[in-house]
Design an enzyme around this catalytic site. Structure first.
Site: not given
Ligand code: NAI
Length: 496
Positions: A147, A194, A227, A251
């Site tokens: 972002y 991740k 995930d 988000d």
């Protein structure tokens, strides 16, 4: 690494807890359904006995149309700098042309690094999860990651977006999540990353969280791969209390968590920094519902509840929250919630107003004021024992086959201290051949390593670039460094 000393300051240190004191809050109605739902929140804060003096300011679509490219006028920035507390409606983001999101601009201008997004099961709001006691908070890093919006076309056909993650950013958000859990009497804090794939960026949040968590033995802290976090949130959401994560992951996850409890109409949020706090719904401007008196105002009203707590007006906050819950419990709802007889935004607001002073079946949570960690840039800076240059990655544009690229580069750079170790395309080695069948585009990374580290100097890198530049167009260069004897860069897929 330096020992990190966190001085915890009260967020509201500029506001004396004096009952006669009326803080000024910047109020931005926003776009689409924003003016209707923000009006509802303002009415209800006042009705619940909140002591707030509202200062109107604008931002968003109308401001873009006036030709202000940031979507945020100077007067609005000045108001926020003065009041340091904002209640805002959603702001439309222009899609597909130059302007940046005015939301992201506001968050970044005032360094509101922590985005707190709570959701809980609500009475009278049936979902497939009803009865499971969902009550969790996503804490999203709010100013870094993809972002930052640093994007380049590296070739006419290859776009790049930089994922920048800093140690300071990781320390701040990790310690905020732990402080938040303590302030709400929650004990279970997961960090979702991740890090298995992005070892340096996502991995930094994982490791800084582990360091911070070591100071909080009373909390149950753990790591979950992002995930799997999404999977677990759908399968067994009640196992989570607090989830801290990077900007983009947060988000996405927080939209998912809002759906677990009835949708975006029920998801409030706080953007917190050490100077400014901005309260807003998670949802956007829902343009198709604008001006129709159908929008659910709960998300903004519950954001205003968070604002009242930030202002240490706990009684008014509890009264308003209880009135919202009681209204829903009494079966009154807007049309996004369930089938049946919905009411409009104004009638729902009136129903909540009429219930101020009444209790719901959900007892208010015991809370302490949230103390944000104060970590300076120098606190977060690591002091490695050694740093040495290991080589250079040069990114080139070419339609040649990898074998030809390697052979031309080897010829062109013969006699320099650098040796071509590999060529990769989109992160996977394509030379020397791996025996795989990786597809190629016109964008290659050429990794040059240096055997004699003393031969690394600015001039030798410039000479290397000139030689490469004579045969290929290069567009991007990264120095390769070892820090404390460990590579401070990742290997390509298939690189030995
Ligand atoms: P959105 O949140 O506006 O809408 C998603 C879906 O949820 C739509 O079906 C909408 O009708 C529904 N919805 C959202 N809030 C609702 C409410 N209070 N009551 C009833 N239904 C509601 O997301 P979308 O469509 O992706 O974005 C629309 C605009 O909002 C875009 O310009 C986007 O950039 C902006 N946006 C602004 C945000 C902010 O200001 N913080 C956050 C997200 C989007």
């Amino acid at each position: 690494m330096k020992h990190i000393t966190c001085i915890f300051l009260r967020m509201s240190n500029h506001m004396p807890p004096d009952h006669a004191f009326t803080p000024v809050v910047t109020m931005i109605p926003g776009d689409g359904i924003g003016p209707e739902v923000v009006a509802s929140a303002v009415t209800l804060v006042d009705a619940a006995g909140g002591r707030v003096s509202w200062e109107y300011a604008d931002a968003g679509a109308e401001v873009f149309r006036r030709g202000i490219p940031s979507g945020v006028p100077e007067e609005t920035i000045a108001s926020i700098a003065r009041t340091r507390v904002v209640l805002k409606g959603p702001l439309e983001t222009p899609v597909g042309y130059g302007e940046k999101s005015a939301n992201v601009t506001l968050r970044k201008l005032f360094e509101t690094f922590a985005n707190i997004r709570p959701v809980r099961e609500l009475p009278g709001v049936p979902t497939p999860y009803s009865g499971r006691g969902i009550d969790l908070v996503v804490i999203r890093e709010n100013v870094e990651d993809l972002y930052a919006g640093i994007e380049h076309m590296q070739t006419p056909d290859v776009a790049q977006c930089l994922k920048l993650i800093s140690r300071l950013g990781c320390q701040r958000i990790a310690r905020t999540a732990l402080a938040f859990a303590r302030s709400e009497g929650r004990t279970n804090v997961a960090v979702a990353t991740k890090a298995n794939i992005m070892k340096l960026t996502e991995g930094m949040l994982k490791s800084e969280f582990a360091l911070a968590a070591a100071d909080c033995p009373e909390l149950d802290t753990w790591h979950v791969i992002i995930d799997n976090a999404a999977h677990q949130l759908v399968k067994a959401p009640e196992q989570f209390e607090v989830i801290v994560t990077t900007n983009m992951n947060g988000d996405i996850l927080s939209d998912l968590t809002s759906a677990l409890v009835g949708g975006l109409g029920f998801a409030p949020s706080a953007n917190l920094g050490t100077e400014v706090a901005i309260f807003e719904a998670v949802h956007g401007s829902a343009p198709k519902y604008a001006g129709q008196d159908v929008a659910n105002p709960c998300a903004v009203v519950l954001s205003a509840v968070m604002m009242l707590r930030h202002l240490e007006q706990f009684e008014a906050a509890d009264a308003l929250e209880q009135a919202v819950y009681r209204t829903l419990e009494d079966g009154i709802h807007t049309k996004d919630v369930k089938a049946g007889e919905p009411v409009g935004t104004a009638a729902f607001t009136e129903a909540v107003r009429a219930r101020i002073g009444q209790a719901s079946s959900i007892a208010p949570r015991q809370r302490q004021p949230l103390a944000l960690p104060q970590i300076s840039r120098s606190d977060a800076r690591s002091e490695p024992g050694s740093r040495s240059k290991a080589g250079v990655d040069i990114f080139i544009e070419s339609t040649d086959e990898p074998e030809r690229i390697a052979s031309r580069l080897q010829d062109a750079t013969a006699g320099t201290p650098y040796h071509l170790k590999m060529v990769s395309c989109r992160g996977t080695v394509v030379w020397p051949s791996t025996g795989g069948s990786t597809g190629c585009i016109d964008h290659f990374r050429c990794r040059f390593v240096i055997a004699d580290r003393h031969a690394w100097h600015q001039e030798s890198v410039l000479d290397l670039l000139q030689r490469v530049g004579r045969i290929y167009r290069w567009m991007h260069v990264e120095k390769l460094e070892d820090i404390d004897g460990e590579p401070a860069y990742t290997k390509a897929q298939g690189e030995n």
